[in-house]
Design a protein around this motif. Structure first.
Motif, PDB file in Angstrom:
ATOM      1  N   PRO A 153       0.512  -1.525  -0.007  1.00 29.45           N
ATOM      2  CA  PRO A 153       0.230   0.313  -0.446  1.00 29.45           C
ATOM      3  C   PRO A 153       0.319   1.375  -0.139  1.00 29.45           C
ATOM      4  CG  PRO A 153       0.288  -0.268   2.160  1.00 29.45           C
ATOM      5  CD  PRO A 153       0.895  -1.861   1.165  1.00 29.45           C
ATOM      6  N   VAL A 154       2.599   1.677   0.332  1.00 32.39           N
ATOM      7  CA  VAL A 154       2.703   2.209   0.806  1.00 32.39           C
ATOM      8  C   VAL A 154       3.227   3.145  -1.210  1.00 32.39           C
ATOM      9  CG1 VAL A 154       5.089   3.295   1.562  1.00 32.39           C
ATOM     10  CG2 VAL A 154       3.830   2.241   2.863  1.00 32.39           C
ATOM     11  N   THR A 155       4.051   1.505  -1.795  1.00 37.52           N
ATOM     12  CA  THR A 155       4.118   1.795  -2.872  1.00 37.52           C
ATOM     13  C   THR A 155       2.986   2.423  -3.946  1.00 37.52           C
ATOM     14  OG1 THR A 155       4.546  -0.295  -3.583  1.00 37.52           O
ATOM     15  CG2 THR A 155       6.752   1.425  -2.722  1.00 37.52           C
ATOM     16  N   GLY A 156       2.157   1.690  -3.669  1.00 36.23           N
ATOM     17  CA  GLY A 156       0.743   1.469  -4.875  1.00 36.23           C
ATOM     18  C   GLY A 156       1.097   0.363  -6.174  1.00 36.23           C
ATOM     19  N   MET A 157       2.153  -1.056  -5.623  1.00 42.54           N
ATOM     20  CA  MET A 157       2.014  -2.098  -5.842  1.00 42.54           C
ATOM     21  C   MET A 157       2.016  -3.146  -6.435  1.00 42.54           C
ATOM     22  SD  MET A 157       5.008  -1.805  -8.687  1.00 42.54           S
ATOM     23  CE  MET A 157       6.042  -2.080  -8.459  1.00 42.54           C
ATOM     24  N   CYS A 158       1.495  -3.492  -7.021  1.00 44.06           N
ATOM     25  CA  CYS A 158       0.277  -4.672  -7.181  1.00 44.06           C
ATOM     26  C   CYS A 158       1.341  -5.956  -6.639  1.00 44.06           C
ATOM     27  CB  CYS A 158      -0.449  -5.000  -8.302  1.00 44.06           C
ATOM     28  SG  CYS A 158      -0.732  -7.177  -8.064  1.00 44.06           S
ATOM     29  N   ILE A 159       1.645  -6.630  -6.082  1.00 37.33           N
ATOM     30  CA  ILE A 159       3.095  -7.863  -6.085  1.00 37.33           C
ATOM     31  C   ILE A 159       3.054  -8.446  -6.986  1.00 37.33           C
ATOM     32  CG2 ILE A 159       4.848  -8.697  -4.886  1.00 37.33           C
ATOM     33  CD1 ILE A 159       4.399  -6.535  -2.401  1.00 37.33           C
ATOM     34  N   GLN A 160       1.958  -9.204  -6.646  1.00 37.84           N
ATOM     35  CA  GLN A 160       1.837 -10.185  -6.928  1.00 37.84           C
ATOM     36  C   GLN A 160      -0.403 -10.607  -7.428  1.00 37.84           C
ATOM     37  OE1 GLN A 160       2.293 -14.000  -7.043  1.00 37.84           O
ATOM     38  NE2 GLN A 160       1.571 -14.802  -4.807  1.00 37.84           N
ATOM     39  N   SER A 161      -1.530 -10.764  -8.216  1.00 33.78           N
ATOM     40  CA  SER A 161      -2.804 -10.829  -7.538  1.00 33.78           C
ATOM     41  C   SER A 161      -2.137 -12.382  -8.915  1.00 33.78           C
ATOM     42  CB  SER A 161      -3.046  -9.935  -8.189  1.00 33.78           C
ATOM     43  OG  SER A 161      -4.799 -10.411  -8.196  1.00 33.78           O
ATOM     44  N   PRO A 162      -2.667 -13.818  -8.205  1.00 30.26           N
ATOM     45  CA  PRO A 162      -3.025 -15.128  -9.201  1.00 30.26           C
ATOM     46  C   PRO A 162      -4.036 -14.377  -9.202  1.00 30.26           C
ATOM     47  CG  PRO A 162      -2.151 -15.801  -7.090  1.00 30.26           C
ATOM     48  CD  PRO A 162      -1.977 -14.336  -6.992  1.00 30.26           C
ATOM     49  N   ARG A 163      -5.215 -14.019  -9.464  1.00 37.06           N
ATOM     50  CA  ARG A 163      -6.034 -14.162  -9.905  1.00 37.06           C
ATOM     51  C   ARG A 163      -6.828 -13.643 -11.164  1.00 37.06           C
ATOM     52  NH1 ARG A 163     -10.952 -13.713  -4.961  1.00 37.06           N
ATOM     53  NH2 ARG A 163      -9.638 -14.600  -4.381  1.00 37.06           N
ATOM     54  N   PHE A 164      -5.946 -12.328 -11.705  1.00 36.36           N
ATOM     55  CA  PHE A 164      -5.717 -11.297 -12.172  1.00 36.36           C
ATOM     56  C   PHE A 164      -4.086 -11.707 -13.027  1.00 36.36           C
ATOM     57  CE2 PHE A 164      -8.381  -9.249  -9.477  1.00 36.36           C
ATOM     58  CZ  PHE A 164      -9.433  -9.170 -10.185  1.00 36.36           C
ATOM     59  N   GLY A 165      -2.825 -12.445 -12.826  1.00 35.96           N
ATOM     60  CA  GLY A 165      -2.322 -13.137 -13.229  1.00 35.96           C
ATOM     61  C   GLY A 165      -1.498 -11.365 -13.818  1.00 35.96           C
ATOM     62  N   TRP A 166      -1.584 -10.932 -12.901  1.00 34.07           N
ATOM     63  CA  TRP A 166      -0.286  -9.549 -12.345  1.00 34.07           C
ATOM     64  C   TRP A 166       0.505  -9.845 -11.793  1.00 34.07           C
ATOM     65  CZ3 TRP A 166      -5.243  -5.969 -11.051  1.00 34.07           C
ATOM     66  CH2 TRP A 166      -5.599  -5.552 -12.312  1.00 34.07           C
ATOM     67  N   GLN A 167       1.987  -9.537 -12.166  1.00 31.59           N
ATOM     68  CA  GLN A 167       2.898  -9.248 -11.060  1.00 31.59           C
ATOM     69  C   GLN A 167       3.309  -8.103 -11.196  1.00 31.59           C
ATOM     70  OE1 GLN A 167       5.684 -12.390 -12.109  1.00 31.59           O
ATOM     71  NE2 GLN A 167       4.557 -13.912  -9.908  1.00 31.59           N
ATOM     72  N   SER A 168       4.385  -8.260 -10.263  1.00 30.83           N
ATOM     73  CA  SER A 168       4.837  -6.148 -10.505  1.00 30.83           C
ATOM     74  C   SER A 168       4.338  -5.444 -10.666  1.00 30.83           C
ATOM     75  CB  SER A 168       6.617  -6.388 -10.926  1.00 30.83           C
ATOM     76  OG  SER A 168       7.011  -7.499 -10.330  1.00 30.83           O
ATOM     77  N   LEU A 169       3.037  -5.028 -10.835  1.00 26.81           N
ATOM     78  CA  LEU A 169       2.052  -4.035 -11.808  1.00 26.81           C
ATOM     79  C   LEU A 169       2.229  -2.564 -10.283  1.00 26.81           C
ATOM     80  CD1 LEU A 169      -0.008  -3.290 -13.797  1.00 26.81           C
ATOM     81  CD2 LEU A 169      -1.538  -4.406 -12.486  1.00 26.81           C
ATOM     82  N   PRO A 170       2.465  -1.687 -11.278  1.00 30.70           N
ATOM     83  CA  PRO A 170       2.178  -0.132 -10.497  1.00 30.70           C
ATOM     84  C   PRO A 170       1.153   0.341 -10.931  1.00 30.70           C
ATOM     85  CG  PRO A 170       3.436   0.186 -12.669  1.00 30.70           C
ATOM     86  CD  PRO A 170       3.326  -1.181 -12.370  1.00 30.70           C
ATOM     87  N   PHE A 171       0.284  -0.174  -9.715  1.00 29.33           N
ATOM     88  CA  PHE A 171      -1.532   0.013 -10.314  1.00 29.33           C
ATOM     89  C   PHE A 171      -1.668   1.304  -9.745  1.00 29.33           C
ATOM     90  CE2 PHE A 171      -6.292  -0.443  -9.848  1.00 29.33           C
ATOM     91  CZ  PHE A 171      -6.552  -1.791 -10.657  1.00 29.33           C
ATOM     92  N   ALA A 172      -1.485   1.918  -9.007  1.00 29.19           N
ATOM     93  CA  ALA A 172      -2.262   2.947  -8.056  1.00 29.19           C
ATOM     94  C   ALA A 172      -1.504   3.640  -9.020  1.00 29.19           C
ATOM     95  CB  ALA A 172      -1.223   3.594  -7.337  1.00 29.19           C
ATOM     96  N   GLU A 173       0.113   4.098 -10.087  1.00 24.83           N
ATOM     97  CA  GLU A 173       0.455   5.269 -10.464  1.00 24.83           C
ATOM     98  C   GLU A 173      -0.466   4.826 -12.185  1.00 24.83           C
ATOM     99  OE1 GLU A 173       4.706   4.275 -10.732  1.00 24.83           O
ATOM    100  OE2 GLU A 173       4.050   5.562 -13.218  1.00 24.83           O
ATOM    101  N   LEU A 174      -0.728   3.840 -13.256  1.00 30.72           N
ATOM    102  CA  LEU A 174      -1.851   3.799 -13.477  1.00 30.72           C
ATOM    103  C   LEU A 174      -3.372   4.212 -13.567  1.00 30.72           C
ATOM    104  CD1 LEU A 174      -0.593  -0.269 -15.215  1.00 30.72           C
ATOM    105  CD2 LEU A 174      -0.298   1.847 -16.057  1.00 30.72           C
ATOM    106  N   LEU A 175      -3.501   4.052 -12.685  1.00 30.24           N
ATOM    107  CA  LEU A 175      -5.223   4.401 -12.503  1.00 30.24           C
ATOM    108  C   LEU A 175      -4.645   6.151 -12.389  1.00 30.24           C
ATOM    109  CD1 LEU A 175      -7.835   4.150 -12.126  1.00 30.24           C
ATOM    110  CD2 LEU A 175      -7.696   3.562  -9.820  1.00 30.24           C
ATOM    111  N   GLY A 176      -3.444   6.744 -11.509  1.00 30.59           N
ATOM    112  CA  GLY A 176      -3.641   7.865 -11.118  1.00 30.59           C
ATOM    113  C   GLY A 176      -3.706   8.854 -11.417  1.00 30.59           C
TER     114      GLY A 176
END
Ligand SMILES: [Zn+2]
Length: 384
Positions: A153-176
């Motif tokens: 939550p500090v960096t806004g990074m999705c480290i992994q989400s197996p349900r979405f197949g995401w890894q090392s995704l800067p999600f907060a930055e992308l949405l921001g």
């Protein structure tokens, strides 16, 4: 010196806002007595909060000495937050006030679960919710997005989400990049725990566990009033404790995880396998409601398995209470009873109360709490 004065003012603000959140409206004199701050400091901070429209005066009432006393209350409607809970095929969306009271909501079906597909769906839904609630974008203080997975939550990074197949995704930055307001993200069960801490059954507890059972299983830990994220943002992953060696395949890729043997998809698979009826959540719920012996035994097995592992959480952390949420709360005592029974049987010493606290929108309200908590906790800066 300047930093110290700023810090102490921020702490005083936080203390006063949190007393008002927990105790409800109270006079300046009561705030002074409760916080131990000087009357001048209370007057100063309350004036500052009133300037920002974060608190407001209520109508004066007579105090016990018969003198008029003006209660101060948080102006919950003065700021808005969006909450988005990501599911595999939909996004639960809400617009809330500072108390995470829902002002508008929608369930958005999604077919494109790529990061860009999801951020575009979220950005597109925001004006719709504002229009439904008839509120202005200028009042929005932030967006919270809850994602199943390991989230920093500090960096806004999705480290992994197996349900979405995401890894090392800067999600907060992308949405921001697509929206003009601050973005906060966290794991969905942690978001539920934060909402419980702010305005739910956990508001009076410094140490508790928030267990969620739905498509997965998770258990966020609130220790000393704060969510415990752990060293790698992977604390509370109760659902990925190995419960059956070489058991069923879990969405994380391993075999035998608790959630693969006790979450809702497991219950529905068992229902189909043993009843011969097609997989349907509605069919299973109906069978359980009508006291089908098979449905009851599936819920008993799943609940006992969860309770056995929950006993280990109790042994390690000794929570005051365990608050239970997630879609499976719908099964009531048919599920909670076996959880409680096994937890009490296997725990060493403590037998904390299980408290179900779940309404529709609880997931998305939890996501909104990721934003609103920043009004009450001035320690974290937004990502994105
Ligand atoms: Zn797993």
């Amino acid at each position: 010196m300047k930093i110290n004065a700023t810090m102490s003012r921020a702490l005083n603000r936080r203390m006063i806002l949190n007393h008002l959140r927990r105790e409800g409206p109270m006079s300046r004199a009561d705030i002074t007595a409760l916080t131990g701050l000087s009357p001048a400091a209370v007057t100063f901070v309350v004036a500052e909060l009133m300037d920002e429209a974060l608190v407001q005066e209520r109508e004066a009432v007579a105090n016990i000495k018969g003198r008029p006393s003006t209660p101060i209350d948080i102006n919950y409607g003065s700021r808005l937050a969006f909450g988005f809970k990501l599911n595999k095929d939909s996004i639960n969306c809400v617009l809330t006030d500072l108390a995470t009271t829902v002002l508008a909501s929608a369930d958005l079906p999604i077919s494109d679960t790529s990061p860009a597909g999801i951020t575009t769906a979220i950005a597109g839904n925001m004006p719709v919710l504002l229009k439904t609630a008839d509120r202005a974008e200028a009042d929005v203080m932030g967006i919270g997005v809850s994602i199943p997975g390991e989230i920093d939550p500090v960096t806004g990074m999705c480290i992994q989400s197996p349900r979405f197949g995401w890894q090392s995704l800067p999600f907060a930055e992308l949405l921001g990049e697509q929206v003009k307001v601050p973005v906060w993200i966290d794991d969905d069960v942690n978001a539920f725990g934060i909402a419980q801490r702010l305005f739910g059954a956990g508001r009076d507890h410094q140490n508790f566990a928030a267990l969620a059972i739905g498509a997965g299983i998770g258990c966020s830990l609130i220790i000393g009033g704060e969510i415990y994220h752990g060293g790698r943002s992977a604390a509370g992953k109760l659902g990925h404790i190995i419960s059956v060696e070489n058991g069923r395949r879990c969405e994380c890729g391993r075999r035998g995880c608790l959630m693969a043997h006790a979450a809702e998809p497991y219950m529905l698979d068992e229902w189909e396998r043993l009843s011969g009826a097609p997989i349907s959540r509605d069919g299973f719920v109906e069978a359980a409601t009508n006291n089908s012996e098979l449905a009851i035994s599936i819920l008993r097995d799943a609940g006992s398995r969860v309770g056995r592992h929950l006993a280990d959480v109790v042994n390690m952390f000794d929570p005051d209470v365990i608050i239970v949420g997630g879609e499976a709360v719908q099964f009531g005592e048919l599920l909670l009873g076996p959880i409680r029974e096994a937890m009490e049987r296997f725990s060493f010493f403590s037998k904390p109360e299980l408290i179900a606290d779940w309404v529709s929108n609880s997931w998305a309200r939890g996501a909104a709490a990721l934003a609103t908590q920043n009004i009450f906790d001035f320690q974290r800066a937004p990502s994105g």
